[in-house]
Write a protein that holds these residues in place. Structure first.
Motif, short mmCIF file in Angstrom:
data_model
loop_
_atom_site.label_atom_id
_atom_site.label_comp_id
_atom_site.label_asym_id
_atom_site.label_seq_id
_atom_site.Cartn_x
_atom_site.Cartn_y
_atom_site.Cartn_z
N UNK A 166 5.26 -4.46 0.95
CA UNK A 166 5.29 -4.48 -0.51
C UNK A 166 6.19 -5.61 -1.01
N UNK A 167 7.34 -5.80 -0.36
CA UNK A 167 8.28 -6.88 -0.73
C UNK A 167 7.60 -8.23 -0.60
N UNK A 168 6.95 -8.41 0.54
CA UNK A 168 6.28 -9.69 0.79
C UNK A 168 5.17 -9.93 -0.25
N UNK A 169 4.35 -8.88 -0.48
CA UNK A 169 3.25 -9.01 -1.44
C UNK A 169 3.78 -9.29 -2.84
N UNK A 170 4.94 -8.72 -3.18
CA UNK A 170 5.47 -8.87 -4.52
C UNK A 170 6.03 -10.27 -4.74
N UNK A 171 6.51 -10.92 -3.67
CA UNK A 171 7.26 -12.16 -3.88
C UNK A 171 6.60 -13.42 -3.32
N UNK A 172 5.59 -13.23 -2.47
CA UNK A 172 5.02 -14.42 -1.83
C UNK A 172 4.15 -15.23 -2.79
N UNK A 173 4.06 -16.54 -2.52
CA UNK A 173 3.08 -17.36 -3.24
C UNK A 173 2.02 -17.84 -2.26
N UNK A 174 2.06 -17.25 -1.07
CA UNK A 174 1.15 -17.66 0.00
C UNK A 174 -0.31 -17.37 -0.36
N UNK A 175 -1.18 -18.14 0.21
CA UNK A 175 -2.61 -17.93 0.04
C UNK A 175 -3.02 -16.58 0.61
N UNK A 176 -2.23 -16.10 1.58
CA UNK A 176 -2.56 -14.85 2.27
C UNK A 176 -2.35 -13.61 1.42
N UNK A 177 -1.67 -13.76 0.27
CA UNK A 177 -1.38 -12.59 -0.55
C UNK A 177 -2.67 -11.83 -0.91
N UNK A 178 -3.70 -12.59 -1.32
CA UNK A 178 -4.98 -11.97 -1.69
C UNK A 178 -5.58 -11.16 -0.56
N UNK A 179 -5.87 -11.82 0.59
CA UNK A 179 -6.48 -11.10 1.71
C UNK A 179 -5.65 -9.90 2.19
N UNK A 180 -4.32 -10.07 2.32
CA UNK A 180 -3.49 -8.96 2.82
C UNK A 180 -3.51 -7.80 1.82
N UNK A 181 -3.37 -8.15 0.52
CA UNK A 181 -3.43 -7.10 -0.50
C UNK A 181 -4.75 -6.36 -0.47
N UNK A 182 -5.84 -7.10 -0.25
CA UNK A 182 -7.17 -6.47 -0.20
C UNK A 182 -7.29 -5.53 0.99
N UNK A 183 -6.78 -5.96 2.15
CA UNK A 183 -6.86 -5.12 3.35
C UNK A 183 -6.06 -3.83 3.15
N UNK A 184 -4.86 -3.98 2.56
CA UNK A 184 -4.03 -2.79 2.31
C UNK A 184 -4.75 -1.81 1.39
N UNK A 185 -5.49 -2.34 0.42
CA UNK A 185 -6.14 -1.48 -0.57
C UNK A 185 -7.48 -0.92 -0.10
N UNK A 186 -8.00 -1.41 1.02
CA UNK A 186 -9.33 -0.97 1.49
C UNK A 186 -9.54 0.54 1.51
N UNK A 187 -8.57 1.32 2.03
CA UNK A 187 -8.81 2.77 2.10
C UNK A 187 -9.05 3.44 0.76
N UNK A 188 -8.65 2.78 -0.35
CA UNK A 188 -8.93 3.38 -1.67
C UNK A 188 -10.42 3.36 -1.93
#
Lengths: 249, 228
Positions: free
Chosen positions: B36-58
């Motif tokens: 959550x910390x990383x997702x909240x603060x990163x400007x990396x291109x990976x933020x989108x894909x990682x956030x999407x993977x985390x949200x998949x079970x929803x």
């Protein structure tokens, strides 16, 4: 407001087509999935009626039928559920008959694991034995009866992994998560012999016969397509298909 | 009515569910916080894909998750081969397997509230802490975590409740073993299937009351919505 009416009308249209007279809604026990598909194809060719098949656990079908499910015919995995439905007035009296008698098989997806006498049950070497929940599924109950007759229940029971129905029991073994397990012969039989892996057909005298009964339900009363389906199921063509999957008829 | 054997089996399922949800919630707070910390603060291109993977079970049906976990954790799957190599054995049909599956399944319900709390906090508190010579780790625990407390509370409650409510995944990989994988939701399903409606009622009714109380606690104790 008028915008809302269109999709509603479309939905209504869908339902009217689904309830067309030449279609019969059939609830089919999970173990009879493969033969039912073949028989339905033959049935459609022979009669022009369309058979709409739904597969699942017999206990679930019972609850659904009692609560207004639109099924017209039930092909159960046992003989008690159709009898119960008939007694309770949810099925048409006098239409009940045994369409198949199932055979239980101890099966592994791997070759040479299960020997042809079932000695593997005594020898061990497995962590899990997949079985359909004996409380819910006739094949599960038959497996428990067979193990009791073999005096192996106490040794094997701690290794049970229970599936919701016989299809899932097969899945646990097919994916390799359980090395062996009890399934229906119809699930592993292809063209008259065991298709894959290794199997022991459990002798029929070790458990009560797994009689699978069919019955016309209240919703199918007087429907030509439902009656045609039952007649077709009793015919030689359907019987040949049923036998080819290891059932007795 | 309720026999003592059936009652014991029901209570066993309740206790197991409680144990599972507790273990999963604690694990998720440990794993989910850095994500959550990383997702909240990163400007990396990976933020989108990682956030999407985390949200998949929803979005995914639990059966999809359960099916793939069964394959992945089986003897031919990647996870299964790893656990066999590590000497743990196979995960399906074990309590450990349910924990792993539930961690995936409940992940978004823990990560997202914490991430939102970190995002709402902004950069300023951490910058202020840095000017006061707090190390990043020190600042994280003494500034960021207390500020994000409502987020953590929401995350813990939702993670716990969502694990209690889990059904499809457990059904696919559990094997319905008493005191190991037979959780309340599976027990209710069995009772309904076996037409034991009386027993189904007290467990199912209990679940409704429990879920209501959890959400009530969430909405009354946690003032996040009103603060801003």
């Amino acid at each position: 407001m008028s915008r809302r009416i269109q999709p509603l009308a479309l939905i209504a249209l869908l339902f009217t087509t689904a309830a067309h007279a030449d279609e019969v809604q059939i609830a089919v026990a999970a173990n009879f999935t493969a033969p039912a598909k073949l028989i339905a194809a033959d049935f459609e060719k022979a009669t022009g009626h369309k058979a709409q098949l739904v597969f699942g656990a017999t206990g679930k079908f019972y609850a659904q039928i009692k609560n207004g499910a639109p099924f017209e015919v039930l092909l159960a995995a046992d003989d008690t559920t159709p009898a119960k439905l008939e007694k309770e007035g949810a099925a048409v009296a006098g239409t009940r008959f045994t369409y198949a008698t199932g055979r239980l098989v101890l099966w592994s997806a791997k070759p040479a694991v299960v020997d042809d006498k079932g000695e593997v049950l005594k020898k061990g070497g497995f962590d899990h034995v997949s079985i359909a929940n004996p409380k819910l599924a006739p094949y599960g109950a038959a497996a428990v009866e067979a193990l009791t007759a073999l005096k192996l229940l106490d040794a094997i029971q701690p290794k049970f992994v229970q599936a919701e129905n016989i299809a899932q029991a097969h899945q646990f073994i097919a994916t390799g998560n359980a090395l062996i397990g009890f399934v229906a012969l119809s699930q592993v039989m292809k063209d008259g012999k065991i298709g894959e892996g290794s199997a022991w057909i459990v002798p029929a005298n070790l458990h009560q016969p797994i009689k699978q009964d069919a019955v016309i339900l209240d919703k199918g009363k007087g429907k030509p397509a439902a009656e045609a389906w039952l007649k077709f199921l009793k015919g030689d063509k359907a019987k040949a298909v049923i036998k080819s999957f290891g059932y007795e008829v | 009515m309720l026999s003592s054997v059936n009652l014991a089996s029901d209570l066993g399922a309740v206790w197991l569910t409680f144990k599972l949800a507790t273990v999963v919630t604690l694990l998720l707070l440990l794993i989910g916080t850095p994500i959550a910390w990383w997702l909240a603060r990163t400007r990396s291109w990976w933020k989108g894909p990682v956030g999407a993977v985390v949200a998949l079970p929803i979005v995914l049906p639990p059966t999809v998750l359960g099916f793939y976990l069964l394959l992945l954790m089986g003897p031919n799957g990647v996870i299964g081969q790893f656990t066999l190599w590590a000497g743990i054995g196979l995960l399906p049909f074990t309590f450990g397997g349910l924990v792993v599956a539930s961690v995936f399944y409940s992940m978004p319900f823990v990560v997202q509230p914490i991430q939102n709390a970190f995002e709402a906090m902004g950069d300023k508190p951490m910058e202020a802490a840095a000017t006061l010579r707090a190390s990043p780790l020190d600042a994280f625990f003494t500034v960021a975590v207390p500020l994000a407390k409502p987020g953590f509370l929401t995350a813990a409650i939702l993670g716990f409740a969502h694990t209690v409510g889990e059904f499809g995944v457990v059904l696919m990989i559990g094997g319905n073993i008493p005191d190991k994988t037979r959780v309340v939701s599976v027990q209710i399903y069995d009772h309904v299937e076996a037409l034991e409606y009386g027993q189904a009622h007290w467990l199912a009714g209990g679940m409704v009351v429990f879920s209501f109380l959890v959400l009530l606690a969430l909405y009354t104790l946690n003032p996040t919505g009103r603060r801003k």
